[in-house]
Enzyme design. Structure first.
Site, PDB file in Angstrom:
ATOM      1  CB  SER A 150      -0.939   0.129   1.390  1.00 38.41           C
ATOM      2  OG  SER A 150      -1.362   0.999   1.545  1.00 38.41           O
ATOM      3  CE1 TYR A 163      -3.819  -2.115   4.830  1.00 40.74           C
ATOM      4  CE2 TYR A 163      -3.620   0.117   4.766  1.00 40.74           C
ATOM      5  CZ  TYR A 163      -3.687  -1.225   4.418  1.00 40.74           C
ATOM      6  OH  TYR A 163      -3.996  -1.497   2.705  1.00 40.74           O
TER       7      TYR A 163
HETATM    8  C1  BGC Z   1      -6.255   1.139   2.716  1.00 41.53           C
HETATM    9  C2  BGC Z   1      -6.851   1.944   2.342  1.00 41.53           C
HETATM   10  C3  BGC Z   1      -7.095   4.044   1.805  1.00 41.53           C
HETATM   11  C4  BGC Z   1      -5.806   3.814   0.364  1.00 41.53           C
HETATM   12  C5  BGC Z   1      -5.128   5.486   0.155  1.00 41.53           C
HETATM   13  C6  BGC Z   1      -5.553   1.595   1.684  1.00 41.53           C
HETATM   14  O1  BGC Z   1      -3.781   1.019   1.943  1.00 41.53           O
HETATM   15  O2  BGC Z   1      -6.130  -0.012   2.562  1.00 41.53           O
HETATM   16  O3  BGC Z   1      -8.258   2.198   3.291  1.00 41.53           O
HETATM   17  O4  BGC Z   1      -8.194   4.568   1.989  1.00 41.53           O
HETATM   18  O5  BGC Z   1      -4.778   2.694   0.886  1.00 41.53           O
HETATM   19  O6  BGC Z   1      -4.764   5.786   1.283  1.00 41.53           O
END
Ligand code: BGC
Length: 262
Positions: A150, A163
Protein backbone atom coordinates in the site's frame (compact mmCIF):
# COMPACT_ATOMS: atom_id res chain seq x y z
CA UNK A 1 3.09 -13.73 -21.23
CA UNK A 2 2.55 -16.36 -18.48
CA UNK A 3 2.02 -19.61 -20.39
CA UNK A 4 3.07 -22.70 -18.38
CA UNK A 5 3.37 -20.69 -15.18
CA UNK A 6 1.53 -21.56 -11.99
CA UNK A 7 0.41 -18.84 -9.59
CA UNK A 8 -1.13 -18.59 -6.14
CA UNK A 9 -3.12 -15.46 -5.29
CA UNK A 10 -4.06 -15.14 -1.62
CA UNK A 11 -7.36 -13.38 -1.08
CA UNK A 12 -8.07 -14.03 -4.75
CA UNK A 13 -11.83 -14.02 -4.31
CA UNK A 14 -12.34 -10.26 -4.09
CA UNK A 15 -10.99 -6.77 -4.76
CA UNK A 16 -7.47 -6.42 -6.07
CA UNK A 17 -6.80 -10.16 -5.58
CA UNK A 18 -9.68 -11.13 -7.82
CA UNK A 19 -8.51 -8.78 -10.58
CA UNK A 20 -4.99 -10.21 -10.28
CA UNK A 21 -6.22 -13.84 -10.43
CA UNK A 22 -8.22 -13.06 -13.60
CA UNK A 23 -5.38 -11.12 -15.23
CA UNK A 24 -2.73 -13.80 -14.54
CA UNK A 25 -5.08 -16.44 -15.95
CA UNK A 26 -5.78 -14.31 -19.05
CA UNK A 27 -2.04 -14.20 -19.60
CA UNK A 28 -1.92 -18.01 -19.51
CA UNK A 29 -1.07 -18.95 -15.90
CA UNK A 30 -2.87 -21.67 -13.96
CA UNK A 31 -4.12 -19.95 -10.81
CA UNK A 32 -4.89 -21.12 -7.30
CA UNK A 33 -7.45 -18.75 -5.83
CA UNK A 34 -7.13 -18.70 -2.06
CA UNK A 35 -10.06 -17.37 -0.04
CA UNK A 36 -10.83 -17.02 3.65
CA UNK A 37 -14.61 -17.03 4.00
CA UNK A 38 -16.42 -16.49 0.69
CA UNK A 39 -16.36 -19.86 -1.10
CA UNK A 40 -18.99 -18.72 -3.56
CA UNK A 41 -16.99 -15.67 -4.67
CA UNK A 42 -13.88 -17.82 -5.14
CA UNK A 43 -15.88 -20.36 -7.17
CA UNK A 44 -17.06 -17.52 -9.41
CA UNK A 45 -13.49 -16.41 -10.07
CA UNK A 46 -12.61 -20.02 -10.96
CA UNK A 47 -15.60 -20.23 -13.29
CA UNK A 48 -14.69 -17.00 -15.01
CA UNK A 49 -11.16 -18.26 -15.56
CA UNK A 50 -12.43 -21.57 -16.95
CA UNK A 51 -14.84 -19.71 -19.25
CA UNK A 52 -11.94 -18.33 -21.23
CA UNK A 53 -10.10 -21.66 -21.22
CA UNK A 54 -7.87 -21.10 -18.19
CA UNK A 55 -7.07 -23.44 -15.31
CA UNK A 56 -7.99 -22.60 -11.72
CA UNK A 57 -8.33 -24.14 -8.30
CA UNK A 58 -9.89 -22.70 -5.16
CA UNK A 59 -8.41 -23.37 -1.71
CA UNK A 60 -9.81 -22.11 1.59
CA UNK A 61 -7.32 -20.94 4.18
CA UNK A 62 -6.32 -18.21 6.60
CA UNK A 63 -2.94 -16.83 5.56
CA UNK A 64 -2.18 -16.02 9.20
CA UNK A 65 -1.84 -19.79 9.72
CA UNK A 66 1.38 -21.40 8.49
CA UNK A 67 -0.30 -24.78 8.17
CA UNK A 68 -3.06 -23.25 5.99
CA UNK A 69 -0.34 -21.69 3.81
CA UNK A 70 1.41 -25.06 3.54
CA UNK A 71 -1.89 -26.65 2.46
CA UNK A 72 -2.26 -23.92 -0.15
CA UNK A 73 1.16 -24.75 -1.62
CA UNK A 74 0.58 -28.53 -1.38
CA UNK A 75 -2.80 -28.39 -3.11
CA UNK A 76 -1.33 -26.20 -5.86
CA UNK A 77 1.48 -28.69 -6.45
CA UNK A 78 -0.97 -31.62 -6.53
CA UNK A 79 -3.10 -29.84 -9.13
CA UNK A 80 -0.49 -28.12 -11.28
CA UNK A 81 2.91 -29.67 -10.45
CA UNK A 82 4.93 -26.54 -9.70
CA UNK A 83 4.75 -23.00 -8.33
CA UNK A 84 6.23 -20.02 -10.16
CA UNK A 85 4.36 -16.95 -8.91
CA UNK A 86 3.29 -16.22 -5.34
CA UNK A 87 1.07 -13.18 -4.90
CA UNK A 88 0.74 -12.32 -1.22
CA UNK A 89 -2.36 -10.20 -1.59
CA UNK A 90 -4.69 -11.01 1.31
CA UNK A 91 -5.05 -7.96 3.49
CA UNK A 92 -7.28 -6.29 6.05
CA UNK A 93 -7.45 -3.17 8.19
CA UNK A 94 -9.21 -2.17 11.41
CA UNK A 95 -9.09 1.62 10.99
CA UNK A 96 -7.97 2.04 14.58
CA UNK A 97 -5.50 4.53 16.06
CA UNK A 98 -2.55 3.82 18.33
CA UNK A 99 -4.77 4.79 21.30
CA UNK A 100 -7.73 2.58 20.56
CA UNK A 101 -6.21 -0.52 18.92
CA UNK A 102 -6.88 -3.67 20.93
CA UNK A 103 -4.56 -6.66 21.14
CA UNK A 104 -7.06 -8.55 18.99
CA UNK A 105 -7.04 -5.83 16.29
CA UNK A 106 -3.25 -5.77 16.31
CA UNK A 107 -2.85 -9.55 16.08
CA UNK A 108 -5.42 -9.84 13.31
CA UNK A 109 -3.90 -7.16 11.09
CA UNK A 110 -0.32 -8.26 11.69
CA UNK A 111 -1.33 -11.89 11.20
CA UNK A 112 -2.95 -11.39 7.81
CA UNK A 113 -0.99 -8.47 6.36
CA UNK A 114 2.53 -9.27 7.55
CA UNK A 115 2.85 -12.80 8.97
CA UNK A 116 0.80 -14.16 6.05
CA UNK A 117 3.10 -12.53 3.51
CA UNK A 118 6.24 -13.49 5.45
CA UNK A 119 5.46 -17.20 5.57
CA UNK A 120 3.84 -17.12 2.14
CA UNK A 121 7.19 -15.83 0.87
CA UNK A 122 9.13 -18.45 2.84
CA UNK A 123 7.07 -21.45 1.71
CA UNK A 124 6.92 -20.30 -1.92
CA UNK A 125 10.66 -19.61 -2.04
CA UNK A 126 11.48 -23.05 -0.58
CA UNK A 127 9.38 -24.69 -3.26
CA UNK A 128 10.86 -22.53 -6.05
CA UNK A 129 14.39 -23.42 -4.95
CA UNK A 130 13.51 -27.12 -4.69
CA UNK A 131 11.87 -27.36 -8.10
CA UNK A 132 14.89 -25.72 -9.69
CA UNK A 133 17.15 -28.51 -8.45
CA UNK A 134 18.08 -26.96 -5.13
CA UNK A 135 21.28 -25.52 -6.56
CA UNK A 136 19.89 -22.65 -8.52
CA UNK A 137 22.51 -20.07 -7.64
CA UNK A 138 22.62 -17.27 -10.19
CA UNK A 139 19.65 -18.54 -12.13
CA UNK A 140 17.21 -16.23 -13.81
CA UNK A 141 13.43 -16.43 -13.59
CA UNK A 142 13.27 -19.19 -10.95
CA UNK A 143 10.28 -17.54 -9.30
CA UNK A 144 8.35 -14.39 -8.59
CA UNK A 145 7.02 -13.25 -5.22
CA UNK A 146 4.77 -10.20 -5.36
CA UNK A 147 3.62 -8.53 -2.17
CA UNK A 148 0.53 -6.37 -2.46
CA UNK A 149 1.37 -3.55 -0.11
CA UNK A 150 0.00 0.00 0.00
CA UNK A 151 1.08 3.62 -0.19
CA UNK A 152 0.90 3.24 3.59
CA UNK A 153 4.06 1.13 3.69
CA UNK A 154 5.76 4.52 3.60
CA UNK A 155 3.08 7.09 4.30
CA UNK A 156 1.27 7.50 7.63
CA UNK A 157 -2.49 7.10 7.72
CA UNK A 158 -3.64 8.43 11.09
CA UNK A 159 -6.42 6.23 12.44
CA UNK A 160 -5.14 3.12 10.66
CA UNK A 161 -2.02 2.42 12.70
CA UNK A 162 -1.79 -1.39 12.79
CA UNK A 163 -2.26 -1.44 9.00
CA UNK A 164 0.54 1.10 8.49
CA UNK A 165 2.80 -0.91 10.80
CA UNK A 166 2.06 -4.14 8.94
CA UNK A 167 2.63 -2.53 5.53
CA UNK A 168 5.85 -0.90 6.79
CA UNK A 169 6.99 -4.40 7.78
CA UNK A 170 5.96 -5.70 4.37
CA UNK A 171 8.14 -3.03 2.78
CA UNK A 172 11.18 -4.43 4.59
CA UNK A 173 10.16 -8.04 3.94
CA UNK A 174 10.17 -7.22 0.21
CA UNK A 175 13.57 -5.57 0.41
CA UNK A 176 15.29 -8.09 2.68
CA UNK A 177 13.85 -11.26 1.14
CA UNK A 178 14.54 -9.72 -2.29
CA UNK A 179 18.23 -9.46 -1.43
CA UNK A 180 18.37 -12.91 0.16
CA UNK A 181 16.60 -14.68 -2.69
CA UNK A 182 18.23 -12.82 -5.60
CA UNK A 183 21.04 -15.38 -6.00
CA UNK A 184 18.39 -18.06 -6.43
CA UNK A 185 16.81 -16.23 -9.36
CA UNK A 186 13.72 -15.43 -7.32
CA UNK A 187 12.53 -11.82 -7.35
CA UNK A 188 10.50 -10.20 -4.58
CA UNK A 189 8.61 -7.05 -5.49
CA UNK A 190 6.06 -4.89 -3.71
CA UNK A 191 3.10 -3.21 -5.36
CA UNK A 192 1.72 -0.26 -3.41
CA UNK A 193 -1.74 0.84 -4.51
CA UNK A 194 -3.39 4.03 -3.29
CA UNK A 195 -7.17 4.07 -2.92
CA UNK A 196 -8.87 1.39 -5.00
CA UNK A 197 -12.55 0.58 -5.48
CA UNK A 198 -12.58 -2.61 -3.36
CA UNK A 199 -14.45 -3.91 -0.30
CA UNK A 200 -11.73 -2.49 2.01
CA UNK A 201 -12.82 1.04 0.96
CA UNK A 202 -16.55 0.32 0.91
CA UNK A 203 -17.29 2.56 3.92
CA UNK A 204 -15.44 5.57 2.50
CA UNK A 205 -16.87 5.24 -0.99
CA UNK A 206 -20.45 4.84 0.28
CA UNK A 207 -20.25 8.19 2.12
CA UNK A 208 -20.51 11.06 -0.44
CA UNK A 209 -18.56 13.51 1.74
CA UNK A 210 -15.71 11.11 2.46
CA UNK A 211 -15.64 10.04 -1.18
CA UNK A 212 -15.38 13.67 -2.38
CA UNK A 213 -12.57 14.38 0.11
CA UNK A 214 -10.70 11.29 -1.05
CA UNK A 215 -11.11 12.12 -4.75
CA UNK A 216 -9.94 15.66 -4.00
CA UNK A 217 -6.74 14.32 -2.44
CA UNK A 218 -5.92 12.25 -5.52
CA UNK A 219 -4.34 14.23 -8.40
CA UNK A 220 -5.97 11.88 -10.93
CA UNK A 221 -9.28 12.78 -9.26
CA UNK A 222 -10.68 9.30 -8.67
CA UNK A 223 -9.94 6.00 -6.97
CA UNK A 224 -8.41 3.19 -9.06
CA UNK A 225 -10.20 0.20 -10.49
CA UNK A 226 -8.68 -3.13 -9.34
CA UNK A 227 -7.80 -3.93 -12.97
CA UNK A 228 -5.47 -0.92 -13.02
CA UNK A 229 -3.36 -2.67 -10.38
CA UNK A 230 -3.56 -6.15 -11.93
CA UNK A 231 -1.88 -5.17 -15.21
CA UNK A 232 1.38 -4.26 -13.47
CA UNK A 233 1.25 -7.43 -11.35
CA UNK A 234 0.98 -9.57 -14.51
CA UNK A 235 4.05 -7.88 -15.97
CA UNK A 236 5.98 -8.28 -12.72
CA UNK A 237 4.98 -11.96 -12.67
CA UNK A 238 6.42 -12.51 -16.14
CA UNK A 239 9.98 -13.22 -17.26
CA UNK A 240 10.09 -9.65 -18.62
CA UNK A 241 10.66 -8.28 -15.10
CA UNK A 242 13.81 -10.32 -14.41
CA UNK A 243 15.92 -7.36 -13.24
CA UNK A 244 13.31 -5.91 -10.87
CA UNK A 245 13.62 -6.93 -7.24
CA UNK A 246 13.66 -5.70 -3.62
CA UNK A 247 11.63 -2.60 -4.40
CA UNK A 248 8.05 -1.30 -4.49
CA UNK A 249 6.03 0.07 -7.38
CA UNK A 250 3.42 2.58 -6.26
CA UNK A 251 0.19 2.91 -8.27
CA UNK A 252 -1.60 5.73 -6.55
CA UNK A 253 -2.85 8.32 -9.06
CA UNK A 254 -0.21 10.66 -7.61
CA UNK A 255 -1.68 10.75 -4.09
CA UNK A 256 1.65 10.44 -2.27
CA UNK A 257 3.03 13.52 -4.06
CA UNK A 258 0.01 15.71 -3.50
CA UNK A 259 0.08 18.81 -1.31
CA UNK A 260 -3.62 19.30 -0.64
CA UNK A 261 -4.11 21.88 2.10
CA UNK A 262 -0.77 23.69 1.65
C1 BGC B 1 -6.09 1.55 2.47
C2 BGC B 1 -7.33 2.40 2.31
C3 BGC B 1 -6.93 3.84 1.95
C4 BGC B 1 -5.96 3.85 0.79
C5 BGC B 1 -5.48 5.24 0.42
C6 BGC B 1 -5.21 1.68 1.26
O1 BGC B 1 -4.07 0.92 1.42
O2 BGC B 1 -6.49 0.20 2.62
O3 BGC B 1 -8.06 2.38 3.50
O4 BGC B 1 -8.08 4.57 1.59
O5 BGC B 1 -4.86 3.05 1.10
O6 BGC B 1 -5.07 5.99 1.51
Amino acid sequence: MLENKVAIVTGGDSGIGKAIALELAKEGAAVTVNYHSNAEAAAQVKQEIEKYGGKALTVQGNVASISDLQTLVDRTLEAFGHLDIMVNNAGMETRTSVLDTTEKDYDMVMGVDLKGAFFGTQLAAKQMIKQNGGDNQNRKNAGRIINISSVHEDWPMPGNTPYCCAKGGLRMLTRTAGVELAPHGITVVGVGPGAVDTPINKGTLADPEKKAALNNAIPVGRVAEPEEIAGLVAWLASDKSSYVTATTYFIDGGIMQNSVGL
